[in-house]
Motif scaffolding. Structure first.
Motif, PDB file in Angstrom:
ATOM      1  N   ILE A 116       0.844  -1.187   0.000  1.00 41.69           N
ATOM      2  CA  ILE A 116       0.000   0.000   0.000  1.00 41.69           C
ATOM      3  C   ILE A 116       0.882   1.241   0.000  1.00 41.69           C
ATOM      4  O   ILE A 116       1.901   1.295   0.687  1.00 41.69           O
ATOM      5  CB  ILE A 116      -0.962   0.019   1.213  1.00 41.69           C
ATOM      6  CG1 ILE A 116      -1.921   1.218   1.142  1.00 41.69           C
ATOM      7  CG2 ILE A 116      -0.203   0.003   2.534  1.00 41.69           C
ATOM      8  CD1 ILE A 116      -3.056   1.160   2.161  1.00 41.69           C
ATOM      9  N   GLN A 117       0.511   2.214  -0.811  1.00 43.51           N
ATOM     10  CA  GLN A 117       1.194   3.503  -0.849  1.00 43.51           C
ATOM     11  C   GLN A 117       0.196   4.581  -0.458  1.00 43.51           C
ATOM     12  O   GLN A 117      -0.848   4.730  -1.107  1.00 43.51           O
ATOM     13  CB  GLN A 117       1.724   3.794  -2.259  1.00 43.51           C
ATOM     14  CG  GLN A 117       2.230   5.214  -2.478  1.00 43.51           C
ATOM     15  CD  GLN A 117       3.547   5.496  -1.774  1.00 43.51           C
ATOM     16  OE1 GLN A 117       4.391   4.616  -1.653  1.00 43.51           O
ATOM     17  NE2 GLN A 117       3.735   6.723  -1.322  1.00 43.51           N
ATOM     18  N   ALA A 159      -0.016   8.537  -8.690  1.00 43.22           N
ATOM     19  CA  ALA A 159       0.901   7.552  -8.115  1.00 43.22           C
ATOM     20  C   ALA A 159       0.831   6.227  -8.860  1.00 43.22           C
ATOM     21  O   ALA A 159       1.859   5.582  -9.116  1.00 43.22           O
ATOM     22  CB  ALA A 159       0.586   7.346  -6.638  1.00 43.22           C
ATOM     23  N   ALA A 160      -0.381   5.801  -9.220  1.00 45.14           N
ATOM     24  CA  ALA A 160      -0.547   4.532  -9.927  1.00 45.14           C
ATOM     25  C   ALA A 160       0.133   4.568 -11.289  1.00 45.14           C
ATOM     26  O   ALA A 160       0.815   3.606 -11.684  1.00 45.14           O
ATOM     27  CB  ALA A 160      -2.024   4.210 -10.077  1.00 45.14           C
ATOM     28  N   VAL A 216      -5.123   6.242  -1.440  1.00 42.26           N
ATOM     29  CA  VAL A 216      -4.050   5.248  -1.440  1.00 42.26           C
ATOM     30  C   VAL A 216      -4.083   4.483  -2.754  1.00 42.26           C
ATOM     31  O   VAL A 216      -5.086   4.486  -3.480  1.00 42.26           O
ATOM     32  CB  VAL A 216      -4.178   4.237  -0.278  1.00 42.26           C
ATOM     33  CG1 VAL A 216      -4.269   4.943   1.065  1.00 42.26           C
ATOM     34  CG2 VAL A 216      -5.382   3.313  -0.475  1.00 42.26           C
ATOM     35  N   ILE A 217      -2.977   3.821  -3.056  1.00 42.04           N
ATOM     36  CA  ILE A 217      -2.991   2.771  -4.069  1.00 42.04           C
ATOM     37  C   ILE A 217      -2.556   1.481  -3.393  1.00 42.04           C
ATOM     38  O   ILE A 217      -1.719   1.482  -2.492  1.00 42.04           O
ATOM     39  CB  ILE A 217      -2.104   3.084  -5.286  1.00 42.04           C
ATOM     40  CG1 ILE A 217      -0.660   3.364  -4.882  1.00 42.04           C
ATOM     41  CG2 ILE A 217      -2.671   4.261  -6.070  1.00 42.04           C
ATOM     42  CD1 ILE A 217       0.282   3.496  -6.084  1.00 42.04           C
ATOM     43  N   VAL A 218      -3.174   0.390  -3.807  1.00 37.25           N
ATOM     44  CA  VAL A 218      -2.815  -0.945  -3.338  1.00 37.25           C
ATOM     45  C   VAL A 218      -2.424  -1.739  -4.572  1.00 37.25           C
ATOM     46  O   VAL A 218      -3.144  -1.718  -5.584  1.00 37.25           O
ATOM     47  CB  VAL A 218      -3.985  -1.615  -2.600  1.00 37.25           C
ATOM     48  CG1 VAL A 218      -3.578  -2.996  -2.111  1.00 37.25           C
ATOM     49  CG2 VAL A 218      -4.468  -0.755  -1.448  1.00 37.25           C
ATOM     50  N   TYR A 219      -1.292  -2.444  -4.526  1.00 34.42           N
ATOM     51  CA  TYR A 219      -0.798  -3.084  -5.731  1.00 34.42           C
ATOM     52  C   TYR A 219      -0.012  -4.336  -5.371  1.00 34.42           C
ATOM     53  O   TYR A 219       0.449  -4.507  -4.239  1.00 34.42           O
ATOM     54  CB  TYR A 219       0.085  -2.112  -6.535  1.00 34.42           C
ATOM     55  CG  TYR A 219       1.163  -1.431  -5.728  1.00 34.42           C
ATOM     56  CD1 TYR A 219       2.446  -1.972  -5.642  1.00 34.42           C
ATOM     57  CD2 TYR A 219       0.902  -0.245  -5.042  1.00 34.42           C
ATOM     58  CE1 TYR A 219       3.440  -1.350  -4.905  1.00 34.42           C
ATOM     59  CE2 TYR A 219       1.898   0.385  -4.304  1.00 34.42           C
ATOM     60  CZ  TYR A 219       3.158  -0.168  -4.235  1.00 34.42           C
ATOM     61  OH  TYR A 219       4.129   0.438  -3.498  1.00 34.42           O
ATOM     62  N   SER A 244       2.950  -6.948  -5.028  1.00 37.02           N
ATOM     63  CA  SER A 244       4.292  -6.640  -4.536  1.00 37.02           C
ATOM     64  C   SER A 244       5.346  -6.593  -5.635  1.00 37.02           C
ATOM     65  O   SER A 244       6.346  -5.887  -5.516  1.00 37.02           O
ATOM     66  CB  SER A 244       4.708  -7.661  -3.471  1.00 37.02           C
ATOM     67  OG  SER A 244       4.773  -8.967  -4.031  1.00 37.02           O
ATOM     68  N   GLY A 245       5.126  -7.317  -6.736  1.00 40.22           N
ATOM     69  CA  GLY A 245       6.107  -7.323  -7.807  1.00 40.22           C
ATOM     70  C   GLY A 245       6.300  -5.975  -8.463  1.00 40.22           C
ATOM     71  O   GLY A 245       7.320  -5.745  -9.136  1.00 40.22           O
ATOM     72  N   LEU A 246       5.352  -5.074  -8.292  1.00 42.46           N
ATOM     73  CA  LEU A 246       5.475  -3.730  -8.857  1.00 42.46           C
ATOM     74  C   LEU A 246       6.186  -2.769  -7.926  1.00 42.46           C
ATOM     75  O   LEU A 246       6.454  -1.621  -8.293  1.00 42.46           O
ATOM     76  CB  LEU A 246       4.077  -3.170  -9.185  1.00 42.46           C
ATOM     77  CG  LEU A 246       3.284  -3.899 -10.264  1.00 42.46           C
ATOM     78  CD1 LEU A 246       1.855  -3.355 -10.309  1.00 42.46           C
ATOM     79  CD2 LEU A 246       3.947  -3.754 -11.627  1.00 42.46           C
ATOM     80  N   ASP A 247       6.511  -3.222  -6.727  1.00 45.92           N
ATOM     81  CA  ASP A 247       7.053  -2.320  -5.698  1.00 45.92           C
ATOM     82  C   ASP A 247       8.554  -2.118  -5.880  1.00 45.92           C
ATOM     83  O   ASP A 247       9.373  -2.598  -5.099  1.00 45.92           O
ATOM     84  CB  ASP A 247       6.747  -2.890  -4.312  1.00 45.92           C
ATOM     85  CG  ASP A 247       6.901  -1.847  -3.213  1.00 45.92           C
ATOM     86  OD1 ASP A 247       6.660  -0.652  -3.498  1.00 45.92           O
ATOM     87  OD2 ASP A 247       7.263  -2.218  -2.088  1.00 45.92           O
ATOM     88  N   VAL A 248       8.895  -1.346  -6.930  1.00 45.36           N
ATOM     89  CA  VAL A 248      10.312  -1.154  -7.266  1.00 45.36           C
ATOM     90  C   VAL A 248      10.784   0.264  -6.954  1.00 45.36           C
ATOM     91  O   VAL A 248      11.907   0.625  -7.304  1.00 45.36           O
ATOM     92  CB  VAL A 248      10.558  -1.463  -8.762  1.00 45.36           C
ATOM     93  CG1 VAL A 248      10.242  -2.918  -9.061  1.00 45.36           C
ATOM     94  CG2 VAL A 248       9.735  -0.538  -9.655  1.00 45.36           C
TER      95      VAL A 248
END
Length: 483
Positions: free
Chosen positions: A159-160, A172-173, A332-335, A337-341
């Protein structure tokens, strides 16, 4: 027109009068004002008391605020108190609010659980501003939010916390998927609305330029392929697939595809479930992150907790705002985990730690879940939509009634040509306001009257909303014919 499933109805002169719970003094809003006539009106004395205060505040607003103000132009009211569905203005009039802060107020105005949550933080002495530090309030919000996410996303999610508005979360997305994929392009849809900041506006239907490829969004009443229904949705999906696979199509592999499960500002167009599943298949097979913009559709609004739940789709990114803050600013954005770079500090914001909004949001999410308000919205929305379609049968100026859950739209048209009728829609909005009902407009030509009441709407209140709207439409038609 709409049969309330509780007591309090009476009949007088063939008309149904619906009683519903509202604070004392609500009669001012329930009385229908006399129709306008072409005759000159007698001189009106200058307003005094509450009316003078009301007029003074509106006058000062017009003098001081930006020309960009929107709702204040079409809804010249000065709210001073509110509870649930009801707003009281500075002039003493009361209104039934079917705008709900553009979908922000899932539980209506000043719901007790929201007020209790906010007071709890204020009374605890907890800090109100913490940047992105961990706090018990934030931990509780994140835990409740993850408990309500599609399980396959919640099991592997990050979550961001973004700036306070939905458009900040969209930014953000888009930044996230561009960073993760290293690709700049984006796929979006005709009729879309994602916000008013640079990249969010670029992805919206009204953008004049940008790095965005437009795809057809399926709709029945004005299908871009002229067929509508499942065939129209299938053609829209094939168009997307062919465009991506055509080596001469001029569209490089994009960073992501962003979609609203129901286009709100675009005219209340629900995405067909089968089509949305095709979009998931098309993007997944090509390594394109799918972004679901749930800013307006989330937290039970459409009759499921999230708009994507109807189709059983699990997106790579969910953009969340409005109702998740329980009436206070939160996005917020929720995504996955593989995108969390992102590197530390790659995306930040001073007000991403809004503790009051997180507390209000936790209370709202829990209340919607515990009281099954999404299911309630589905049932009540179906009944309201059916009643409105019955109304449309007797009013050719209503071209289409559509929506999902408590996100409903009526497209108003010229009965002879079926062309959009924005002047009539504006007149309906005004006639509704004179009858104590707040609605707003949307769609390509602002010809769609939109209803977004709170999920706590009672049967009696729904009947009152529909009765006032049913009275306003013929009055507006008469008004526009005499101009």
């Amino acid at each position: 027109m709409f049969e309330a499933q509780s007591t309090g109805e009476a009949s007088a002169g063939g008309a149904t009068l619906v009683a519903f719970t509202e604070p004392a003094g609500a009669a001012a809003a329930t009385q229908v004002p006399p129709q306008e006539t072409p005759h000159a009106r007698p001189p009106v004395a200058p307003p005094t008391g509450r009316a003078a205060r009301h007029d003074g505040i509106l006058r000062r607003q017009a003098q001081r605020e930006s020309a960009a103000r929107t709702y204040a132009r079409s809804l010249p009211i000065v709210p001073v108190r509110a509870r649930g569905l009801t707003i009281e203005g500075a002039d003493g009039r009361r209104y039934l609010d079917c705008l709900s802060g553009a979908g922000t107020l899932a539980l209506g105005h000043n719901h007790p659980v929201v007020l209790e949550a906010v007071r709890g933080v204020l009374d605890s002495g907890a800090p109100l501003h913490v940047l992105d530090l961990a706090t018990p309030v934030k931990d509780a919000f994140t835990t409740e939010l993850f408990a309500n996410l599609p399980p396959a996303l919640a099991a592997d999610a990050r979550i961001q916390f973004c700036g306070p508005a939905g458009t900040d979360a969209v930014e953000a997305a888009l930044k996230l998927v561009r960073t993760a994929t290293g690709r700049p392009g984006l796929l979006a849809f005709t009729g879309a609305y994602h916000g008013m900041t640079a990249s969010a506006l670029e992805a919206s239907g009204g953008a004049a330029e940008g790095r965005v490829t437009r795809l057809p969004y399926p709709q029945d009443f004005r299908c871009p392929f002229g067929v509508g229904g499942p065939e129209g949705a299938e053609l829209a999906a094939r168009w997307t697939e062919n465009l991506l696979d055509d080596p001469k199509g001029g569209v490089p592999l994009p960073a992501g595809l962003i979609v609203e499960p129901v286009q709100g500002e675009g005219g209340v167009h629900p995405a067909p479930d089968g089509w949305l599943r095709r979009m998931r298949e098309i993007t997944a097979s090509r390594g394109i992150p799918l972004i679901a913009d749930e800013v307006q559709t989330g937290v039970g609004r459409t009759g499921a907790f999230w708009g994507v739940d109807h189709a059983g789709v699990v997106p790579d990114v969910m953009v969340l705002s409005k109702a998740i803050g329980g009436s206070l600013p939160l996005a917020v954005i929720v995504y996955r985990s593989g995108l969390d770079v992102w590197a530390p500090g790659a995306h930040a914001g001073t007000f991403r730690g809004n503790q009051l909004a997180m507390a209000a949001g936790t209370a709202t999410l829990a209340f919607v879940r515990e009281n099954r308000l999404a299911e309630r919205a589905a049932v009540l929305g179906d009944r309201m939509t059916a009643a409105l379609r019955g109304l449309a049968a007797g009013h050719p100026c209503i071209g289409d009634v559509r929506g999902r859950g408590l996100m409903i739209g009526l497209e108003l048209v010229d009965p002879d040509t079926q062309a959009a009728a924005p002047a009539l829609a504006a007149a309906v909005r005004q006639e509704c306001l004179e009858r104590g009902l707040i609605v707003e407009l949307g769609g390509r030509h602002s010809a769609v009257v939109r209803l977004m009441p709170p999920l706590t709407l009672t049967d009696e209140q729904a009947a009152a909303v529909l009765d006032r709207l049913a009275d306003a439409i013929p009055a507006a038609a008469r008004r526009t014919r005499t101009r």
